[in-house]
Design a protein around this motif. Structure first.
Motif, PDB file in Angstrom:
ATOM      1  N   ALA A  11      -4.116   8.945  -7.102  1.00  0.00           N
ATOM      2  CA  ALA A  11      -4.385   7.560  -7.487  1.00  0.00           C
ATOM      3  C   ALA A  11      -3.487   7.232  -8.670  1.00  0.00           C
ATOM      4  CB  ALA A  11      -5.850   7.382  -7.862  1.00  0.00           C
ATOM      5  N   THR A  12      -2.634   6.237  -8.513  1.00  0.00           N
ATOM      6  CA  THR A  12      -1.618   5.951  -9.534  1.00  0.00           C
ATOM      7  C   THR A  12      -1.124   4.516  -9.369  1.00  0.00           C
ATOM      8  OG1 THR A  12       0.536   6.697 -10.388  1.00  0.00           O
ATOM      9  CG2 THR A  12       0.225   6.815  -8.015  1.00  0.00           C
ATOM     10  N   MET A  14       1.059   1.455  -8.449  1.00  0.00           N
ATOM     11  CA  MET A  14       2.020   1.359  -7.348  1.00  0.00           C
ATOM     12  C   MET A  14       3.468   1.369  -7.837  1.00  0.00           C
ATOM     13  SD  MET A  14       2.257  -1.505  -4.300  1.00  0.00           S
ATOM     14  CE  MET A  14       0.624  -1.148  -3.671  1.00  0.00           C
ATOM     15  N   SER A  16       4.673   3.147 -10.250  1.00  0.00           N
ATOM     16  CA  SER A  16       5.043   4.415 -10.882  1.00  0.00           C
ATOM     17  C   SER A  16       5.946   5.239  -9.986  1.00  0.00           C
ATOM     18  CB  SER A  16       3.789   5.224 -11.230  1.00  0.00           C
ATOM     19  OG  SER A  16       3.100   5.609 -10.051  1.00  0.00           O
ATOM     20  N   PHE A  19       4.151   7.529  -7.422  1.00  0.00           N
ATOM     21  CA  PHE A  19       3.651   6.875  -6.204  1.00  0.00           C
ATOM     22  C   PHE A  19       4.699   6.951  -5.103  1.00  0.00           C
ATOM     23  CE2 PHE A  19       2.844   3.307  -3.348  1.00  0.00           C
ATOM     24  CZ  PHE A  19       1.465   3.390  -3.140  1.00  0.00           C
ATOM     25  N   LYS A  20       5.945   6.608  -5.465  1.00  0.00           N
ATOM     26  CA  LYS A  20       7.034   6.656  -4.487  1.00  0.00           C
ATOM     27  C   LYS A  20       7.317   8.094  -4.060  1.00  0.00           C
ATOM     28  CE  LYS A  20      11.824   5.237  -3.703  1.00  0.00           C
ATOM     29  NZ  LYS A  20      12.204   6.515  -3.089  1.00  0.00           N
ATOM     30  N   LYS A  23       4.648   9.318  -1.637  1.00  0.00           N
ATOM     31  CA  LYS A  23       4.845   8.715  -0.313  1.00  0.00           C
ATOM     32  C   LYS A  23       6.012   9.371   0.415  1.00  0.00           C
ATOM     33  CE  LYS A  23       1.726   5.366  -0.086  1.00  0.00           C
ATOM     34  NZ  LYS A  23       0.698   5.312   0.983  1.00  0.00           N
ATOM     35  N   ALA A  29      -1.231   8.722  -1.301  1.00  0.00           N
ATOM     36  CA  ALA A  29      -1.236   8.058  -2.605  1.00  0.00           C
ATOM     37  C   ALA A  29      -1.857   6.682  -2.437  1.00  0.00           C
ATOM     38  CB  ALA A  29       0.181   7.945  -3.153  1.00  0.00           C
ATOM     39  N   PRO A  31      -2.796   2.997  -4.539  1.00  0.00           N
ATOM     40  CA  PRO A  31      -2.507   2.244  -5.763  1.00  0.00           C
ATOM     41  C   PRO A  31      -3.762   2.074  -6.608  1.00  0.00           C
ATOM     42  CG  PRO A  31      -2.543   0.781  -3.857  1.00  0.00           C
ATOM     43  CD  PRO A  31      -2.657   2.173  -3.325  1.00  0.00           C
TER      44      PRO A  31
END
Length: 338
Positions: A11-12, A14, A16, A19-20, A23, A29, A31
């Motif tokens: 959980a982070t 979007m 950041s 997050f990428k 993915k 992950a 948002p």
């Protein structure tokens, strides 16, 4: 953890980078925001916990600890909560610090024994809830027998790897550079990483007229290859350190280390065995130890051999994951009354 059969959700925010990266790596992950003054942030995390039936929440910094810990306690699922502390900066003695470190979490993970001991003796936190689990190194990726250098060997290379923050102490390596260069004319200095001090450090090299000696590489992903190219690694931090990943990675690559005695660094840089431990903020000590290693190739080899062996025995990623897994299992069993 995923390879061991666990389901992991990050959980982070979007926007950041993690997050990428999650993915791109096929890791779940979602948002989330961690704004302590916005009720929506708490409701967001409560919703994630309840929907995904989370067993363990592991937080890593101030904002996410407050939001996620409170959310976990208010959720219907009531997961276990673990607070991970990465820095050696002292935790305050306020009621709120005690609440977020000692009362609300089921356990606290520190990245070094010194951080743990400070929490126990300075803050008087419950020793039975604090566990030192330093970050591990992937010794298959950081394998000196397989990784090839990426920098042509034209000089004696001194390198420092890490985020360019003020307390990382890069300026002290730069101040040592002229002293080193007077003795080792072909010395080159590689500052590997990016961060808020980038421009300031560049200005220091210009002011000292050593810009032709210092290479700023910016952020790099090929750290094993860079380490394979470097002769000596200097880590001049003067505060806030747990056990830095860059030191363990360099040790795994059989590189001799010169590091300041800050935080938990002395737990891995054993003076005159895996490297040299020096006083913080001391350019002359940095220069002296670099020159000593330059003059003694056998010492560099011995330090490197000892360092690799130390990492293999104590700080591999498998050892780290095993310790975390054992802690997770013990907490879950305890909560279930097993």
């Amino acid at each position: 953890m995923i390879k061991r059969g666990y389901r992991i959700i990050i959980a982070t925010p979007m926007h950041s980078s993690i997050f990428k990266k999650a993915k791109d790596s096929g890791i779940e992950a979602v948002p989330a925001s961690f704004e302590k003054k916005r009720p929506h942030s708490f409701l967001e995390i409560i919703s994630i916990i309840n929907k995904e039936k989370i067993d363990i929440v592991n937080t890593h910094s101030s904002s996410d600890s407050w939001v996620a810990t409170v959310a976990a306690r208010l959720s219907s699922v009531k997961p276990a909560v673990i607070r991970t502390r990465h820095l050696s900066t002292p935790v305050g003695k306020s009621f709120l610090s005690r609440l977020i470190y000692n009362v609300l979490p089921d356990a606290v993970i520190t990245t070094g024994e010194a951080i743990k001991e400070r929490m126990i003796h300075y803050n008087r936190f419950n020793a039975e809830k604090i566990f030192s689990i330093p970050t591990g190194v992937d010794i298959k990726r950081f394998d000196p027998d397989k990784v090839k250098p990426c920098i042509p060997k034209k000089s004696f290379l001194i390198g420092s790897i890490g985020v360019l923050r003020n307390w990382k102490g890069h300026r002290y390596l730069l101040e040592a550079a002229p002293i080193i260069s007077d003795y080792i004319p072909d010395a080159s200095f590689y500052i590997v990483g990016d961060g808020p001090q980038y421009n300031n450090l560049k200005k220091i090299t210009e002011r000292m007229n050593i810009q032709n000696k210092v290479i700023f590489t910016g952020y790099r992903k090929d750290i094993p290859e860079i380490l394979a190219s470097i002769d000596v690694v200097v880590h001049p931090s003067y505060e806030s350190e747990g056990i830095p990943q860059s030191i363990l990675q360099a040790m795994a690559m059989k590189k001799p280390i010169i590091a300041s005695d800050a935080g938990s660094i002395k737990e891995v840089v054993i003076n005159k065995k895996t490297g040299f431990l020096i006083n913080p903020k001391d350019p002359h000590s940095i220069a002296d130890k670099v020159i000593e290693l330059y003059n003694n190739p056998q010492m560099r080899t011995d330090f490197g051999y000892n360092a690799r062996r130390f990492v293999e025995e104590n700080h591999t990623i498998d050892i780290m994951i095993g310790r975390i897994e054992a802690l997770y299992e013990s907490i879950i069993k305890k909560r279930r009354g097993v």
